[in-house]
Motif scaffolding. Sequence first.
Motif, short mmCIF file in Angstrom:
data_model
loop_
_atom_site.label_atom_id
_atom_site.label_comp_id
_atom_site.label_asym_id
_atom_site.label_seq_id
_atom_site.Cartn_x
_atom_site.Cartn_y
_atom_site.Cartn_z
N ALA A 5 0.88 -1.27 -0.06
CA ALA A 5 0.08 -0.19 0.04
C ALA A 5 1.08 1.30 0.16
CB ALA A 5 -1.03 0.02 1.31
N ASP A 6 2.12 1.23 0.78
CA ASP A 6 2.83 2.45 0.81
C ASP A 6 3.42 2.62 -0.52
OD1 ASP A 6 2.51 2.05 3.55
OD2 ASP A 6 4.39 1.11 3.73
N TRP A 7 3.59 1.86 -1.37
CA TRP A 7 4.25 2.11 -2.77
C TRP A 7 3.29 3.14 -3.52
CZ3 TRP A 7 7.67 -1.98 -5.96
CH2 TRP A 7 8.73 -2.25 -5.19
N ALA A 8 1.83 3.12 -2.92
CA ALA A 8 0.83 3.92 -3.78
C ALA A 8 0.72 5.14 -3.10
CB ALA A 8 -0.50 3.25 -3.99
N GLN A 9 1.36 5.47 -2.05
CA GLN A 9 1.22 6.59 -1.19
C GLN A 9 1.84 7.90 -2.17
OE1 GLN A 9 -0.30 6.38 1.91
NE2 GLN A 9 -0.52 8.75 1.37
N LYS A 10 0.95 8.72 -2.15
CA LYS A 10 1.31 10.07 -2.91
C LYS A 10 1.77 11.20 -1.76
CE LYS A 10 -2.72 10.79 -5.11
NZ LYS A 10 -3.67 11.63 -5.80
N PRO A 11 2.73 11.92 -2.28
CA PRO A 11 3.53 12.70 -1.32
C PRO A 11 2.40 13.97 -0.65
CG PRO A 11 4.69 12.81 -3.54
CD PRO A 11 3.52 12.08 -3.47
N GLU A 12 1.41 14.03 -1.65
CA GLU A 12 0.37 15.01 -0.97
C GLU A 12 -0.70 14.63 -0.15
OE1 GLU A 12 1.07 14.31 -4.01
OE2 GLU A 12 -0.55 14.32 -5.39
N GLY A 13 -0.64 13.15 -0.17
CA GLY A 13 -1.89 12.51 0.43
C GLY A 13 -2.42 11.92 -0.60
N GLY A 14 -3.17 10.75 -0.20
CA GLY A 14 -3.92 9.70 -0.97
C GLY A 14 -2.96 8.72 -1.69
N ASP B 13 -2.14 6.45 -5.27
CA ASP B 13 -2.15 6.20 -6.74
C ASP B 13 -1.66 4.84 -7.11
OD1 ASP B 13 -1.67 6.57 -9.42
OD2 ASP B 13 -0.82 8.62 -9.36
N PHE B 14 -2.64 4.06 -7.39
CA PHE B 14 -2.15 2.56 -7.71
C PHE B 14 -1.61 2.49 -9.00
CE2 PHE B 14 -4.60 1.84 -3.99
CZ PHE B 14 -3.53 1.00 -3.24
N MET B 15 -1.91 3.25 -10.12
CA MET B 15 -1.29 3.49 -11.44
C MET B 15 0.03 3.62 -11.19
SD MET B 15 -1.87 2.72 -14.42
CE MET B 15 -0.16 2.53 -15.50
N MET B 16 0.49 4.61 -10.22
CA MET B 16 1.88 4.86 -10.01
C MET B 16 2.71 3.76 -9.20
SD MET B 16 3.01 7.98 -7.22
CE MET B 16 2.91 7.11 -5.69
N ALA B 17 1.88 3.15 -8.44
CA ALA B 17 2.63 1.86 -7.77
C ALA B 17 2.88 0.67 -8.70
CB ALA B 17 1.67 1.77 -6.67
N MET B 18 2.04 0.55 -9.64
CA MET B 18 2.01 -0.63 -10.71
C MET B 18 3.33 -0.08 -11.67
SD MET B 18 -1.69 -1.87 -11.46
CE MET B 18 -2.55 -0.25 -11.85
N GLN B 19 3.08 1.07 -11.80
CA GLN B 19 4.42 1.60 -12.69
C GLN B 19 5.77 1.16 -11.93
OE1 GLN B 19 3.91 3.33 -16.14
NE2 GLN B 19 5.98 2.60 -16.17
N LYS B 20 5.65 1.66 -10.83
CA LYS B 20 6.90 1.47 -9.90
C LYS B 20 7.56 0.24 -10.07
CE LYS B 20 9.13 1.98 -5.48
NZ LYS B 20 9.01 2.62 -4.14
N THR B 21 6.45 -0.62 -9.89
CA THR B 21 6.96 -2.39 -9.76
C THR B 21 7.47 -2.65 -11.20
OG1 THR B 21 5.06 -2.54 -8.58
CG2 THR B 21 5.74 -4.53 -9.32
N GLU B 22 6.85 -2.19 -12.38
CA GLU B 22 7.14 -2.44 -13.53
C GLU B 22 8.72 -1.98 -13.85
OE1 GLU B 22 6.08 -4.50 -15.67
OE2 GLU B 22 7.20 -3.82 -17.64
#
Length: 215
Positions: free
Chosen positions: A91-100, A102-111
């Motif tokens: 879940a932390d990998w999806a944490q946005k700096p401004e709060g909330g 973003d799972f697209m960002m988390a999936m992109q990081k994994t990829e």
Amino acid sequence: MTLTAGQKIVVASHNEGKLREFADLMVPFGLEAKSAKDFGLPEPEETGTTFEQNAYIKAFAAASATGLPALSDDSGLVVDALDGQPGVYTADWAQKPEGGRDFMMAMQKTEDMLRQRRVTTEAERSGRFVAVICLCQPDGEAEYFRGEAEGHLVWPPRGEKGFGYDPIFVPQGFSQTFGEMTAEEKHGWKPGETEALSHRARAFQKFARAKLGAL
Ligand code: IMP
């Protein structure tokens, strides 16, 4: 402790995707699910380093605050080529700096990390979703039920039916991602029938067999 139909139980989660799945899974057993959100409970900090520890933190917080048995789920994606990451930090990998989140960002990081490690084939992109359900009583007595779903990661993400990392995860023996499956297909389980499919349904099936007398 055995649970019976009509028993009020708190689902110790604020995650809408998980709550939806739990509500589905509990319906056949006549358990009345109330969420931590319904009780206005704060989300405790998940300071554990294992799924079991974090599941306990959440379930105990809800059980002790409400005086009811609480069921929590700590889950995540374990990718073999990333040495088990993101694991408990999924879940932390999806944490946005401004709060909330973003799972697209988390999936992109994994990829991106898989590409950096030049991981390309289906066999190399193996991993599993893990869910640990903790049933905790208000006095702190706890029991654990673990479910795992083996599979591999695909890119680009496919399907909008699930939540979190569902669009990049294809369970073993299937060609669709969890994101392309209906909730029933993802659970893969009807009471009295064979093995569940998703990690959460598998963990719930163990819980149901132990505590609800289900087949
Ligand atoms: P936590 O259990 O609250 O620490 O969060 C686990 C994270 O793992 C969730 O926020 C999701 O991103 C991910 N996750 C857990 N189960 C699933 C699932 O069934 N599908 C997709 N993502 C999941």
